[in-house]
Design a protein around this motif. Structure first.
Motif, PDB file in Angstrom:
ATOM      1  N   UNK A 196       0.857  -1.190   0.000  1.00 19.35           N
ATOM      2  CA  UNK A 196       0.000   0.000   0.000  1.00 19.35           C
ATOM      3  C   UNK A 196       0.894   1.241   0.000  1.00 19.35           C
ATOM      4  N   UNK A 197       0.705   2.165  -0.950  1.00 24.00           N
ATOM      5  CA  UNK A 197       1.527   3.377  -0.963  1.00 24.00           C
ATOM      6  C   UNK A 197       1.425   4.142   0.354  1.00 24.00           C
ATOM      7  N   UNK A 198       2.541   4.650   0.829  1.00 19.47           N
ATOM      8  CA  UNK A 198       2.561   5.406   2.077  1.00 19.47           C
ATOM      9  C   UNK A 198       1.576   6.575   2.032  1.00 19.47           C
ATOM     10  N   UNK A 199       1.459   7.222   0.878  1.00 18.82           N
ATOM     11  CA  UNK A 199       0.571   8.390   0.755  1.00 18.82           C
ATOM     12  C   UNK A 199      -0.881   8.035   1.026  1.00 18.82           C
ATOM     13  N   UNK A 200      -1.284   6.789   0.716  1.00 16.43           N
ATOM     14  CA  UNK A 200      -2.662   6.370   0.993  1.00 16.43           C
ATOM     15  C   UNK A 200      -2.916   6.322   2.495  1.00 16.43           C
ATOM     16  N   UNK A 218      13.129   3.358  -3.155  1.00 14.12           N
ATOM     17  CA  UNK A 218      11.877   3.646  -3.855  1.00 14.12           C
ATOM     18  C   UNK A 218      11.568   5.137  -3.768  1.00 14.12           C
ATOM     19  N   UNK A 219      10.905   5.652  -4.800  1.00 13.69           N
ATOM     20  CA  UNK A 219      10.487   7.056  -4.750  1.00 13.69           C
ATOM     21  C   UNK A 219       9.482   7.283  -3.626  1.00 13.69           C
ATOM     22  N   UNK A 220       8.605   6.289  -3.425  1.00 12.24           N
ATOM     23  CA  UNK A 220       7.639   6.342  -2.326  1.00 12.24           C
ATOM     24  C   UNK A 220       7.661   4.998  -1.599  1.00 12.24           C
ATOM     25  N   UNK A 221       7.807   4.995  -0.279  1.00 13.60           N
ATOM     26  CA  UNK A 221       7.772   3.725   0.455  1.00 13.60           C
ATOM     27  C   UNK A 221       6.397   3.075   0.364  1.00 13.60           C
ATOM     28  N   UNK A 222       6.389   1.768   0.555  1.00 11.53           N
ATOM     29  CA  UNK A 222       5.138   1.012   0.605  1.00 11.53           C
ATOM     30  C   UNK A 222       4.980   0.380   1.987  1.00 11.53           C
TER      31      UNK A 222
END
Length: 503
Positions: A79-83, A120-124
């Motif tokens: 799941x993307x961290x931003x979510x 990664x550009x965005x952590x998961x």
């Protein structure tokens, strides 16, 4: 001259429940060959007999979910961290348990050791639950009132980084189902939440022979981001509670966080109301602790992987063919008999073991019925039968055709007996407490379910947890007690709540 010391009875599982309940639990799992600790910290390997129980859980619940209009789907493990950041209360509730993926690919350092190579550009986040990623999908899938209600479920694995783990009850990775639904009105969503709790209740009692208490969680025990959390609570043999299932009314919290809107019949844009609900492999831990004894696992027939084992007892090679043929033809007859939406599952154990060793291995695995078949049974056309909810010594001879004709009733009798035993235990260990002094004394002893008046104070709730490691398991739906006086503050209390130590 008789000794004053109690005679120690030899048991298959050591230590016994009385001697060391936590270790007894682990030894039952080992003896029944259900699962083992894996090389991955805090995780378990579920072995075939244990996984077959989970498959039966899936089968029954899947049918119940589909009968109420739910459809299965599957979402990514990552799941993307931003979510997660879109729902602050939700992520705060899971922050300490999240496992985070920050790199992709493996490279080598100057010493030739493998190391993560590319950030990664965005952590998961490895999913601790899926409200956020499912909320994002719902925001795209739901446009109009015609898309509602949206009734979905997924069977998946979950990762929550636990500090103290115990097989089935609390592991870093576990299996579960999580239902997620969206509705046009709060009333529809509330109905859904309580409907699913009722499905869990019926399953626990009808299949696991596990009596439960239905109720609502207090604010401190509520699922992160939920408006209301409802639960079923069961009492284990060590008098600790086990939360066996939860169902959450999420209101519009996640709908607002993920912009899940629809156009109503009048063309006006509205936020949906959502729910989520789930049970996990923790149910198997509850099943073990609810029914098992000092000889091993005890399984209710409706959920057992196999119902009957045939144990050929061969003393002379000259009898082998006749005994094995007798067992095979008997198994073939039994396998044609319907039993609660499936056919009877029958094992034939042909391992080269002594009769006693072979029989005890199945006692420890909890199979409901054992049939020992030797030369005597073949000649008399009988079976020598043992039932797992009775003493090992309570074995009886029965004509073969009579056994075949009555086997379903026998299994149903065992199922009912296990439920009745558990109900009696629950009743005997649910106590009305009318003073703080008695409350503290109750939990200084063996404990159980304490029904006591509480004024709703979070401070009182926190103090009890700190003093005794006791929590409010639920505010039960059955409010037979009516209003009274809080035993801790003397203030008015709307009803009694259930306190207990818990897993």
């Amino acid at each position: 001259m008789k000794s004053n010391q109690a005679i120690k009875i030899k048991t298959a599982i050591t230590p016994t429940r009385e001697e060391n309940y936590p270790e007894w639990y682990q030894q039952v799992i080992k003896a029944a060959d259900l699962a083992e600790i894996s090389p991955v910290r805090g995780c378990m390997i579920i072995k075939p007999w244990g996984y077959a129980i989970w498959e039966n859980v899936q089968s029954v619940l899947n049918a119940a979910f589909k009968a109420t209009g739910h459809k299965n789907l599957y979402f990514p493990l990552l799941i993307p961290m931003s979510y997660m950041q879109k729902e602050a209360e939700h992520i705060e509730g899971f922050a300490k348990e999240c496992a985070v993926v920050t790199h992709t690919r493996l490279g080598k350092d100057e010493n030739g050791k493998l190391v993560p190579a590319s950030p990664l550009e965005e952590p998961y986040i490895i999913r601790p639950t899926s409200e956020t990623i499912i909320g994002e999908a719902f925001s795209r899938w739901i446009q109009s009132y015609r898309d509602l209600p949206m009734l979905t479920n997924q069977w998946a694995n979950i990762v929550r980084w636990e500090m103290r783990t115990r097989l089935f009850l609390r592991t870093t990775e576990f299996l579960w189902q999580e239902g997620h639904t969206a509705h046009a009105t709060a009333e529809e969503a509330q109905h859904e939440t309580l409907q699913m709790l009722e499905i869990y209740t019926r399953f626990a009692e009808d299949y696991l022979a596990m009596p439960v208490v239905k109720g609502e969680k207090t604010a401190s025990e509520r699922f992160p981001g939920a408006v209301n959390t409802y639960c079923i609570e069961a009492l284990m043999q060590d008098k600790k509670a086990l939360q066996a299932g939860t169902s959450h009314f999420l209101g519009q919290h996640f709908a607002r966080g993920f912009n899940i809107k629809y156009l109503n019949a009048e063309g006006k844009e509205e936020f949906v109301f959502t729910t989520s609900w789930g049970v996990s492999t923790r149910l198997i831990g509850g099943l073990i602790m609810m029914h098992s004894d000092d000889d091993g696992l005890v399984l209710p027939p409706k959920i057992a992987p196999s119902h009957i084992v045939l144990l050929p007892i061969i003393h002379n090679d000259s009898d082998r063919a006749a005994i094995l043929t007798y067992c095979q033809t008997l198994a073939d007859e039994l396998r044609k008999i319907p039993y609660h939406n499936r056919l009877l599952n029958v094992e034939i154990d042909t391992r080269e073991l002594t009769g006693g060793e072979k029989a005890w291995s199945w006692v420890k695995k909890g199979i409901p019925l054992r049939l020992e078949i030797g030369k005597k049974e073949c000649e008399a056309n009988t079976v020598f039968k043992g039932r797992r909810d009775k003493s090992y010594k309570e074995r009886v001879s029965q004509p073969r055709q009579e056994f075949i004709a009555t086997v379903v009733k026998e299994l149903d009798d065992m199922q009912a007996n296990l439920l009745q035993r558990a109900r009696i235990f629950l009743k005997q260990n649910t106590v009305l407490i009318n003073s703080a002094e008695d409350f503290y004394a109750f939990f200084a002893g063996d404990g159980g379910f304490a029904l006591a008046h509480w004024n709703g104070s979070a401070e009182v709730e926190a103090k009890i947890k700190q003093d005794l490691s006791v929590t409010i398991r639920c505010v039960p739906f059955d409010n037979a007690s009516g209003p009274g006086t809080c035993i801790f503050t003397g203030q008015p209390s709307p009803q009694r709540v259930i306190f207990a130590k818990a897993y």
